[in-house]
Design a protein around this motif. Structure first.
Motif, short mmCIF file in Angstrom:
data_model
loop_
_atom_site.label_atom_id
_atom_site.label_comp_id
_atom_site.label_asym_id
_atom_site.label_seq_id
_atom_site.Cartn_x
_atom_site.Cartn_y
_atom_site.Cartn_z
N UNK A 40 0.89 -1.16 0.00
CA UNK A 40 0.00 0.00 0.00
C UNK A 40 0.92 1.21 0.00
N UNK A 41 0.94 1.91 -1.10
CA UNK A 41 1.85 3.05 -1.27
C UNK A 41 1.04 4.33 -1.22
N UNK A 42 1.44 5.25 -0.35
CA UNK A 42 0.73 6.51 -0.21
C UNK A 42 1.44 7.64 -0.93
N UNK A 43 0.67 8.45 -1.62
CA UNK A 43 1.20 9.64 -2.30
C UNK A 43 0.59 10.85 -1.61
N UNK A 44 1.43 11.62 -0.92
CA UNK A 44 0.95 12.72 -0.09
C UNK A 44 1.33 14.05 -0.70
N UNK A 45 0.38 14.97 -0.70
CA UNK A 45 0.67 16.30 -1.22
C UNK A 45 -0.59 17.14 -1.27
N UNK A 46 -0.44 18.46 -1.41
CA UNK A 46 -1.61 19.35 -1.45
C UNK A 46 -2.33 19.26 -2.79
N UNK A 47 -3.46 19.93 -2.88
CA UNK A 47 -4.15 20.04 -4.16
C UNK A 47 -3.22 20.69 -5.18
N UNK A 48 -3.20 20.12 -6.38
CA UNK A 48 -2.35 20.66 -7.43
C UNK A 48 -0.94 20.13 -7.43
N UNK A 49 -0.64 19.18 -6.52
CA UNK A 49 0.73 18.65 -6.45
C UNK A 49 1.04 17.66 -7.56
N UNK A 50 0.00 17.06 -8.15
CA UNK A 50 0.20 16.08 -9.23
C UNK A 50 -0.30 14.69 -8.90
N UNK A 51 -0.93 14.51 -7.73
CA UNK A 51 -1.38 13.18 -7.30
C UNK A 51 -2.41 12.58 -8.25
N UNK A 52 -3.47 13.33 -8.51
CA UNK A 52 -4.55 12.82 -9.36
C UNK A 52 -4.08 12.65 -10.80
N UNK A 53 -3.22 13.54 -11.27
CA UNK A 53 -2.66 13.40 -12.62
C UNK A 53 -1.89 12.09 -12.74
#
Length: 325
Positions: A40-53
């Protein structure tokens, strides 16, 4: 024992055309990432950081500008149809199906899109409905479900094909504490055979700390750090972390950032008490004197303060200079 790589990106880049005069937007900037099977790998960051992309590219919903992305060894832009058979995607706040259909009818519909047999589909639906506490709502129209139960249905839909890889984009967004806990329990239970992989994006640091084998911290399209939560927290153990509750001042956050020795600061406002809680990462304890003087000069009053053990939020503040708030 080293496991197979389940998700991989190589120099992955995605640029969106900006409005005239504003320039292009770099959503992902040469991202290299390798996620092992069973993680289970977590990608943490604010809105606009690139997570959803990142998730949209891996889920074959968006093409990269350059670079490569692989799921189970399949290059996603060249093997989209094969990748889609072995993945699924759950996004927080997403409508989980068709409003006029019941929970069971929605899950049956999606099971048939994946080609499940009648018996296989019925067994899968029964198990998921029980795991997610939807038994009493199985014949309820989706449009009649509360937000929390819609998200439970959303998660059931995401696991209906028993995928090898699941992308969870803010899956507990807006849920109450008990519903979020049930969803996390179900996800961890699904992972027990060691052959599945989850890529989770979240704003909730405690959720990532609890669930993830490793986390990557992303900001402005770049991975700033990647390791287990324990190792990331250990790397900043020598830097003091403090929580200070104050009477709020609109200039507080920007002013404190300028104090020498303050690495980063975040602020959470409590609308019930009318106070703010500052979370600070400092170079050393000697900074506290200047820090408290600055707070007083701003016209704020310190109500409570204490040193805290390092958290993933502290790691993020240390790397980015601000919190997710």
């Amino acid at each position: 024992m080293k496991r197979d790589i389940s998700i991989e990106t190589r120099a992955l880049r995605r640029v969106f055309k900006g409005v005239p005069g504003a320039g292009d937007v770099v959503a992902l900037d040469s991202v290299d990432l390798a996620i092992e099977e069973g993680e289970i790998f977590g990608l943490l960051g604010p809105n606009g950081a690139g997570k959803t992309t990142m998730i949209k590219i891996l889920a074959t919903l968006l093409l990269p500008t350059s670079g490569e992305a692989y799921v189970k060894g399949l290059e996603v832009s060249k093997n989209a149809s094969k990748v889609r058979k072995i993945i699924n995607l759950v996004s927080g706040g997403e409508t989980p199906g068709y409003g006029i259909l019941s929970v069971k009818e929605n899950l049956w519909f999606f099971s048939q899109l994946y080609g499940l047999s009648r018996q296989g589909a019925n067994e899968r639906i029964k198990n998921l409905v029980t795991q997610l506490g939807l038994d009493n709502y199985i014949d309820t129209r989706m449009s009649k479900l509360s937000t929390g139960y819609k998200q439970r249905l959303n998660l059931a839909r995401g696991f209906i094909n028993n995928p090898s890889v699941v992308f969870l984009d803010e899956p507990t967004l807006g849920l109450d504490v008990l519903s979020a806990k049930q969803l996390r329990t179900m996800i961890k239970s699904w992972m027990t055979d060691g052959t599945k992989t989850v890529l989770l994006t979240t704003h909730y640091m405690a959720e990532a700390d609890e669930m993830c084998n490793r986390v990557g911290i992303i900001d402005q399209g770049r991975i700033l750090a990647c390791d287990t939560p324990q190792k990331l927290k250990a790397k900043i153990a020598s830097r003091p972390s403090w929580k200070i509750e104050v009477t709020p001042n609109i200039q507080e956050l920007d002013t404190l950032k300028t104090v020498p020795g303050v690495i980063g600061v975040s602020e959470v406002s409590n609308i019930e008490t009318g106070t703010s809680t500052l979370k600070l990462v400092l170079e050393d304890e000697s900074v506290m004197s200047d820090l408290l003087s600055t707070i007083n000069r701003n016209g704020s009053r310190v109500l409570n303060m204490g040193k805290s053990e390092p958290t993933l939020e502290d790691v993020y503040i240390n790397l980015v200079g601000k919190g997710l708030q």
